[in-house]
Write a protein that holds these residues in place. Structure first.
Motif, short mmCIF file in Angstrom:
data_model
loop_
_atom_site.label_atom_id
_atom_site.label_comp_id
_atom_site.label_asym_id
_atom_site.label_seq_id
_atom_site.Cartn_x
_atom_site.Cartn_y
_atom_site.Cartn_z
N UNK A 9 0.84 -1.20 0.00
CA UNK A 9 0.00 0.00 0.00
C UNK A 9 0.87 1.25 0.00
N UNK A 10 1.95 1.24 0.78
CA UNK A 10 2.88 2.37 0.78
C UNK A 10 3.50 2.57 -0.60
N UNK A 11 3.85 1.48 -1.27
CA UNK A 11 4.41 1.58 -2.62
C UNK A 11 3.40 2.18 -3.59
N UNK A 12 2.17 1.79 -3.46
CA UNK A 12 1.11 2.34 -4.32
C UNK A 12 0.95 3.83 -4.08
N UNK A 13 0.92 4.20 -2.82
CA UNK A 13 0.76 5.60 -2.46
C UNK A 13 1.93 6.44 -2.97
N UNK A 14 3.14 5.90 -2.83
CA UNK A 14 4.34 6.60 -3.30
C UNK A 14 4.30 6.79 -4.82
N UNK A 15 3.89 5.74 -5.54
CA UNK A 15 3.82 5.83 -7.01
C UNK A 15 2.80 6.89 -7.44
N UNK A 16 1.67 6.97 -6.75
CA UNK A 16 0.65 7.94 -7.10
C UNK A 16 1.13 9.37 -6.82
N UNK A 17 1.79 9.56 -5.68
CA UNK A 17 2.26 10.89 -5.32
C UNK A 17 3.35 11.39 -6.25
N UNK A 18 4.11 10.49 -6.83
CA UNK A 18 5.21 10.88 -7.72
C UNK A 18 4.86 10.74 -9.19
N UNK A 19 3.55 10.58 -9.46
CA UNK A 19 3.08 10.50 -10.85
C UNK A 19 3.85 9.49 -11.69
N UNK A 20 4.03 8.33 -11.14
CA UNK A 20 4.75 7.28 -11.87
C UNK A 20 4.03 6.94 -13.16
N UNK A 21 4.79 6.49 -14.15
CA UNK A 21 4.22 6.17 -15.46
C UNK A 21 3.40 4.88 -15.42
#
Length: 488
Positions: free
Chosen positions: A451-463
């Motif tokens: 869940x933390x990884x998902x949140x981090x990816x969303x906050x950093x606009x991952x591709x």
């Protein structure tokens, strides 16, 4: 209409029978207590399944009349088996309409041959197209390998061989005569054999020649014969599962679509065509590490290279680095690797990825597997000295690069361990077409980290997107994810 009237019972009987037939047989029988109208509906189910594993100890008939008698040992067993078979006979005798399928599961047929043959005869008279006879014991699975003629508890009745409407036949712990399939085999499309003897190398050849329409063949825990030769122009699905005495497997099946193998590494000789869609190779049954297995598995992978979906086990990853020649490039679009994500599997994973340039989806089923660390050390192969930097040292032009078309990476059983992070970072870094990471958590810790990884990816606009599934199968999305992250 009364406010509490049962509207379901107002439906036509044909619809009610359809509803009941969708239930497991145990639940279907229980509907008989709902209302008088439902009492015998279950007897009209077209698919008849008589399974002793679902049959509770009877409390009717003899038992009710002699409730003061303590039935023990063989007497108890005899009465229970009697009621079980009588239950089946009454079911088949009640109605006369056709039944599409008949299944009998009974672990002690030796003393009840007459009743069992009567059950089978009644099923055939009702024009069944699918016949399943299972006389095995559940405990056998825990005692593999077993190879004993006593495992075949029942002989397929002679009259079955002359039945002309059967499309599917399943025989478990049931002895058969392959030279008598001339008549019954004409219409067979599916054959499953388990816990039976394959008497000689010609047994399967004669069987297949007698079944010109066969599309599905499954051989599970068969024994005696060491060489299997399977030739068929119509066969579409082939399953070989833990056949204990097998040493060589020859397959010529130009119409084969699905192939699944589970067992020891043997001598493989396989000819298939571009029609092959799925190849599933499970060597989890291997009990001893052998260096020569690497070459045998590479040749097998080359034979199965047309498959669009490839599934392999941990043992494949461990032996590939010991082979001088890597597998030929395959045509797989979907790749599933059953792995412990141990350092000794890393190079094998990279070799397989490098051999799969067309792959669009890669799945890692993270679980417990035997790692042959001492055996591999004996052959001079050791884990990377710095396993956490192994994937970082691989560049796109090196062996083990991420396939250019890779869009989805999935880890089933995600635990949030360093080796998982290291592997994922390689895909994220070099996955030019990567669109999605799917993390299916194995435990609470893995769930929270995912869940933390998902949140981090969303906050950093991952591709790419990250999808998280909990150990209970719940998919986390949107605000639900953020709320959980705040808690941890």
């Amino acid at each position: 209409m009364a406010p509490f009237e049962n509207r379901l019972s107002l439906l036509p009987e044909t619809i009610l029978i359809t509803i009941v037939s969708l239930l497991p047989i145990k639940d279907a029988v229980r509907t008989s207590i709902l209302e008088k109208q439902w009492r015998y509906l279950w007897r009209s189910i077209p698919h008849v399944e008589i399974n002793e594993r679902l049959f509770a100890t009877p409390l009717t008939g003899f038992d009710q009349q002699h409730s003061n008698i303590k039935l023990k040992g063989q007497n108890h067993k005899f009465i229970r088996e009697f009621h079980f078979l009588e239950f089946g006979l009454k079911w088949l005798l009640h109605e006369k309409f056709p039944i599409p399928s008949f299944s009998l599961t009974f672990s002690n047929p030796q003393n009840w041959e007459d009743k069992i043959e009567k059950l089978i005869r009644l099923a055939l008279k009702r024009n069944t197209k699918s016949l399943e006879l299972d006389f095995s014991c559940l405990s056998w699975e825990e005692k593999l390998p077993l190879a004993d003629s006593t495992l075949e508890k029942f002989d397929l009745p002679n009259f079955v061989y002359y039945y002309t409407h059967l499309e599917s036949l399943k025989l478990v712990s049931c002895r058969f005569m392959d030279d008598k399939f001339t008549t019954i085999g004409r219409t067979l499309k599916s054959v499953t054999l388990a816990w039976v003897s394959i008497e000689d190398v010609s047994t399967l050849r004669r069987l297949l020649l007698s079944c010109p329409k066969i599309e599905y063949l499954s051989l599970s825990k068969c024994f005696d014969e060491t060489d299997y030769v399977i030739e068929s122009n119509t066969l579409e699905t082939l399953v070989i599962d833990k056949c204990v005495d097998l040493l060589s497997l020859t397959i010529v099946a130009t119409n084969l679509i699905n192939f699944k193998y589970c067992g020891e590494v043997v001598q493989f000789g396989i000819i298939v065509s571009d029609k092959l869609q799925t190849a599933d190779l499970d060597f989890g049954f291997v009990g001893m590490f052998v260096e020569e297995h690497g070459e045998q598995i590479v040749r097998l992978l080359d034979c199965l290279s047309p498959a669009r979906s490839l599934i392999v086990s941990s043992y494949v990853m461990q032996v590939l680095p010991l082979v001088d020649v890597n597998p030929a490039r395959n045509h797989a679009r979907n790749l599933t690797i059953k792995t412990a994500l141990h350092e000794l599997e890393f190079e094998g994973i990279s070799i397989l990825l490098d051999s799969s340039p067309l792959v669009e989806e890669v799945g890692f089923e993270h679980g417990e597997h035997i790692i042959f660390e001492e055996d591999m050390a004996y052959y001079g192969y050791y884990a990377p000295t710095s396993p956490l930097t192994y994937w970082d040292r691989l560049i796109p032009s090196a062996r083990g690069c991420v396939p250019n078309k890779l869009k989805v990476v999935e880890i089933i059983g995600f635990q949030g361990k360093p080796n998982e992070f290291n592997l994922l970072s390689n895909f994220v870094k070099y996955g030019r077409a990567l669109k999605k990471l799917v993390l299916r958590a194995a435990n609470k810790i893995g769930e929270e980290i995912a869940i933390c990884m998902k949140d981090f990816a969303e906050e950093n606009n991952a591709k790419f997107k990250v999808q998280v599934t909990s150990q209970d199968g719940v998919i986390y999305e949107g605000t639900q994810v953020k709320e959980v992250v705040q808690v941890i």
